[in-house]
Scaffold this motif. Sequence first.
Motif, mmCIF file in Angstrom:
data_model
loop_
_atom_site.group_PDB
_atom_site.id
_atom_site.type_symbol
_atom_site.label_atom_id
_atom_site.label_comp_id
_atom_site.label_asym_id
_atom_site.label_seq_id
_atom_site.Cartn_x
_atom_site.Cartn_y
_atom_site.Cartn_z
ATOM 1 N N LYS A 218 38.675 37.398 42.186
ATOM 2 C CA LYS A 218 37.330 38.116 41.230
ATOM 3 C C LYS A 218 37.603 37.876 39.831
ATOM 4 O O LYS A 218 36.737 37.587 39.132
ATOM 5 C CB LYS A 218 37.133 39.471 41.623
ATOM 6 C CG LYS A 218 36.042 40.256 41.027
ATOM 7 C CD LYS A 218 35.959 41.413 41.332
ATOM 8 C CE LYS A 218 34.804 42.206 40.801
ATOM 9 N NZ LYS A 218 34.543 42.168 39.278
ATOM 10 N N GLU A 219 38.662 38.017 39.311
ATOM 11 C CA GLU A 219 39.068 37.932 37.994
ATOM 12 C C GLU A 219 39.022 36.372 37.717
ATOM 13 O O GLU A 219 38.519 36.104 36.286
ATOM 14 C CB GLU A 219 40.571 38.369 37.719
ATOM 15 C CG GLU A 219 40.749 39.995 37.818
ATOM 16 C CD GLU A 219 42.237 40.516 37.599
ATOM 17 O OE1 GLU A 219 43.186 39.541 37.757
ATOM 18 O OE2 GLU A 219 42.146 41.633 37.509
ATOM 19 N N PHE A 220 39.382 35.586 38.369
ATOM 20 C CA PHE A 220 39.086 34.123 38.087
ATOM 21 C C PHE A 220 37.825 33.724 38.051
ATOM 22 O O PHE A 220 37.337 32.861 37.118
ATOM 23 C CB PHE A 220 39.844 33.248 39.358
ATOM 24 C CG PHE A 220 39.615 31.929 39.300
ATOM 25 C CD1 PHE A 220 40.372 30.983 38.514
ATOM 26 C CD2 PHE A 220 38.654 31.229 40.325
ATOM 27 C CE1 PHE A 220 39.855 29.686 38.421
ATOM 28 C CE2 PHE A 220 38.244 30.122 40.030
ATOM 29 C CZ PHE A 220 38.939 29.089 39.168
ATOM 30 N N GLN A 221 36.921 34.235 38.939
ATOM 31 C CA GLN A 221 35.234 34.103 38.582
ATOM 32 C C GLN A 221 34.662 34.751 37.444
ATOM 33 O O GLN A 221 33.800 34.325 36.814
ATOM 34 C CB GLN A 221 34.799 34.568 40.116
ATOM 35 C CG GLN A 221 35.276 33.734 41.264
ATOM 36 C CD GLN A 221 34.660 34.563 42.632
ATOM 37 O OE1 GLN A 221 34.368 35.642 42.538
ATOM 38 N NE2 GLN A 221 34.492 33.484 43.543
ATOM 39 N N ASN B 50 36.201 35.333 34.678
ATOM 40 C CA ASN B 50 36.547 34.574 33.368
ATOM 41 C C ASN B 50 36.279 32.848 33.272
ATOM 42 O O ASN B 50 37.219 32.250 33.113
ATOM 43 C CB ASN B 50 38.138 34.896 33.453
ATOM 44 C CG ASN B 50 38.463 36.288 32.954
ATOM 45 O OD1 ASN B 50 38.377 36.554 31.823
ATOM 46 N ND2 ASN B 50 38.787 36.763 34.056
ATOM 47 N N GLU B 51 35.067 32.787 33.782
ATOM 48 C CA GLU B 51 34.623 31.304 33.854
ATOM 49 C C GLU B 51 34.708 30.628 32.422
ATOM 50 O O GLU B 51 34.765 29.482 32.352
ATOM 51 C CB GLU B 51 33.282 31.260 34.344
ATOM 52 C CG GLU B 51 32.669 30.007 34.799
ATOM 53 C CD GLU B 51 31.403 29.826 35.471
ATOM 54 O OE1 GLU B 51 30.935 28.867 35.828
ATOM 55 O OE2 GLU B 51 30.817 30.815 35.795
ATOM 56 N N GLU B 52 34.569 31.506 31.128
ATOM 57 C CA GLU B 52 34.567 30.984 29.927
ATOM 58 C C GLU B 52 35.715 30.431 29.553
ATOM 59 O O GLU B 52 36.001 29.866 28.294
ATOM 60 C CB GLU B 52 33.723 31.873 29.051
ATOM 61 C CG GLU B 52 34.935 33.326 28.576
ATOM 62 C CD GLU B 52 34.893 33.960 29.601
ATOM 63 O OE1 GLU B 52 35.589 35.205 29.651
ATOM 64 O OE2 GLU B 52 34.125 34.183 30.717
ATOM 65 N N ASP B 53 36.904 30.708 30.055
ATOM 66 C CA ASP B 53 38.312 30.319 29.893
ATOM 67 C C ASP B 53 38.246 28.779 29.737
ATOM 68 O O ASP B 53 37.490 27.939 30.381
ATOM 69 C CB ASP B 53 39.358 31.019 30.843
ATOM 70 C CG ASP B 53 39.538 32.278 30.531
ATOM 71 O OD1 ASP B 53 39.219 32.792 29.721
ATOM 72 O OD2 ASP B 53 40.309 32.876 31.539
ATOM 73 N N ARG C 242 45.619 29.615 36.174
ATOM 74 C CA ARG C 242 45.206 30.699 37.057
ATOM 75 C C ARG C 242 44.956 30.198 38.506
ATOM 76 O O ARG C 242 45.474 31.181 39.123
ATOM 77 C CB ARG C 242 43.977 31.473 36.368
ATOM 78 C CG ARG C 242 43.532 32.927 36.938
ATOM 79 C CD ARG C 242 42.245 33.387 36.498
ATOM 80 N NE ARG C 242 42.149 33.492 34.977
ATOM 81 C CZ ARG C 242 42.379 34.750 34.481
ATOM 82 N NH1 ARG C 242 42.854 35.741 35.119
ATOM 83 N NH2 ARG C 242 42.586 34.810 33.050
ATOM 84 N N ALA C 243 44.125 29.420 38.453
ATOM 85 C CA ALA C 243 43.722 28.766 39.936
ATOM 86 C C ALA C 243 45.125 28.367 40.757
ATOM 87 O O ALA C 243 45.100 28.826 41.954
ATOM 88 C CB ALA C 243 42.897 27.689 39.962
ATOM 89 N N LEU D 129 35.747 27.955 43.711
ATOM 90 C CA LEU D 129 36.534 27.010 44.187
ATOM 91 C C LEU D 129 37.534 28.147 45.232
ATOM 92 O O LEU D 129 37.593 27.545 46.656
ATOM 93 C CB LEU D 129 37.967 27.047 43.201
ATOM 94 C CG LEU D 129 39.363 26.456 43.732
ATOM 95 C CD1 LEU D 129 38.999 25.051 44.432
ATOM 96 C CD2 LEU D 129 40.276 26.332 42.738
ATOM 97 N N PHE D 130 37.334 29.434 45.193
ATOM 98 C CA PHE D 130 37.996 30.090 46.019
ATOM 99 C C PHE D 130 36.981 31.071 46.592
ATOM 100 O O PHE D 130 37.267 32.258 47.730
ATOM 101 C CB PHE D 130 38.914 31.182 45.361
ATOM 102 C CG PHE D 130 40.057 30.624 44.964
ATOM 103 C CD1 PHE D 130 41.096 30.131 45.611
ATOM 104 C CD2 PHE D 130 40.344 30.207 43.579
ATOM 105 C CE1 PHE D 130 42.313 29.706 45.220
ATOM 106 C CE2 PHE D 130 41.653 29.615 43.105
ATOM 107 C CZ PHE D 130 42.450 29.340 43.962
ATOM 108 N N ASP D 131 35.672 30.763 46.577
ATOM 109 C CA ASP D 131 34.580 31.659 47.201
ATOM 110 C C ASP D 131 34.524 31.842 48.641
ATOM 111 O O ASP D 131 34.490 32.871 49.152
ATOM 112 C CB ASP D 131 33.150 30.901 46.715
ATOM 113 C CG ASP D 131 32.636 31.587 45.628
ATOM 114 O OD1 ASP D 131 33.260 32.149 44.743
ATOM 115 O OD2 ASP D 131 31.373 31.322 45.353
ATOM 116 N N ALA D 132 34.815 30.493 49.473
ATOM 117 C CA ALA D 132 34.845 30.656 51.138
ATOM 118 C C ALA D 132 35.833 31.620 51.465
ATOM 119 O O ALA D 132 35.860 32.403 52.319
ATOM 120 C CB ALA D 132 34.907 29.404 51.417
#
Length: 309
Positions: free
Chosen positions: A215-218, A220-223, A231-232, A273-276
């Motif tokens: 969730k935090e990865f998603q 912070n899409e502006e990174d 992070r990924a 990337l990690f949605d599924a």
Amino acid sequence: EECLKRETKKRMVSKLSSLGIPFLNGIPEEMLSSLGESVVLNEVPKDHIIFKQGDVGESFYIIVHGGVRVDTIASAENEANGNGTGTDDGKSSNEGNGYGDEATAVSTVTTNTALGSLGPGQYFGEMSLVNSDSHLRSATVTSTQKSILLSIDKASFQKLFSCNNNILAEFELRLLKDSAKLKHILAHSLGIASFREFLEAEHAGENIDFWVAVKEFQDNEEDGLDKRKERAKHIFVTFCANYADRQVNLPHTMLAKIDASLHGGTESIPSDLFDAARHEIFRLLEKDKFERYKKSSTFKSFFGRLGIL
């Protein structure tokens, strides 16, 4: 007249906290006051249908003056067998051949059930504020006399809380109580902490930590690209790799796809990337853990901290 309506709305909204509406407890006074811009004052005559069973729910109503009745309608098919079918002249349609083939007549029986009446200070339609856009009304509400209602639509209500997710989440939990779903628990920071405490006791805390990390990865899409890659890869090494200390239970094909995206030489890191994987972990938690959590002392303690009895 418009000035009078604005003043009436302002006065009524200022009294919302004193009307005893349980799920409005805990909402700051300034937020309730700001609802005055979004509240609609509705004057309806006697026997006016405010909404029908099956309508899409869009607004929540508070009765200022007057009253309403709440009814549900249920339909059922009734079958009747007979020898032959009737015709307009009253004779059997198989008359003359000595016997009749069995025919089935199907009729629909409608039952109207009165659920009760509501008066000043009471409310209805509140589930429209938290359910999806496709939520359908479960009953028909009709005024029993000339009435004045305050209404708040879902879009305006949620916009009010857009800057404070915890307050919106707490409102939803107060409204839903024991019927709250996992998504409602995880929308509140204290809910995440509570569910993590329960999962750690079940030796499954890695699942909620993976869900939060994704969730935090998603969010912070502006990174920048480098930070997103870092992070990924950290998420993958911590939760997904074969040697991961806190490996979560995900299908091999799903893990292989994530691995290929991370190490395939592509320049970009997609936000999904990690949605599924996140959806799969959520599904497993909802299926295997959530019902036990709701029966636990940890869940009761969480609700107790929010003042939800």
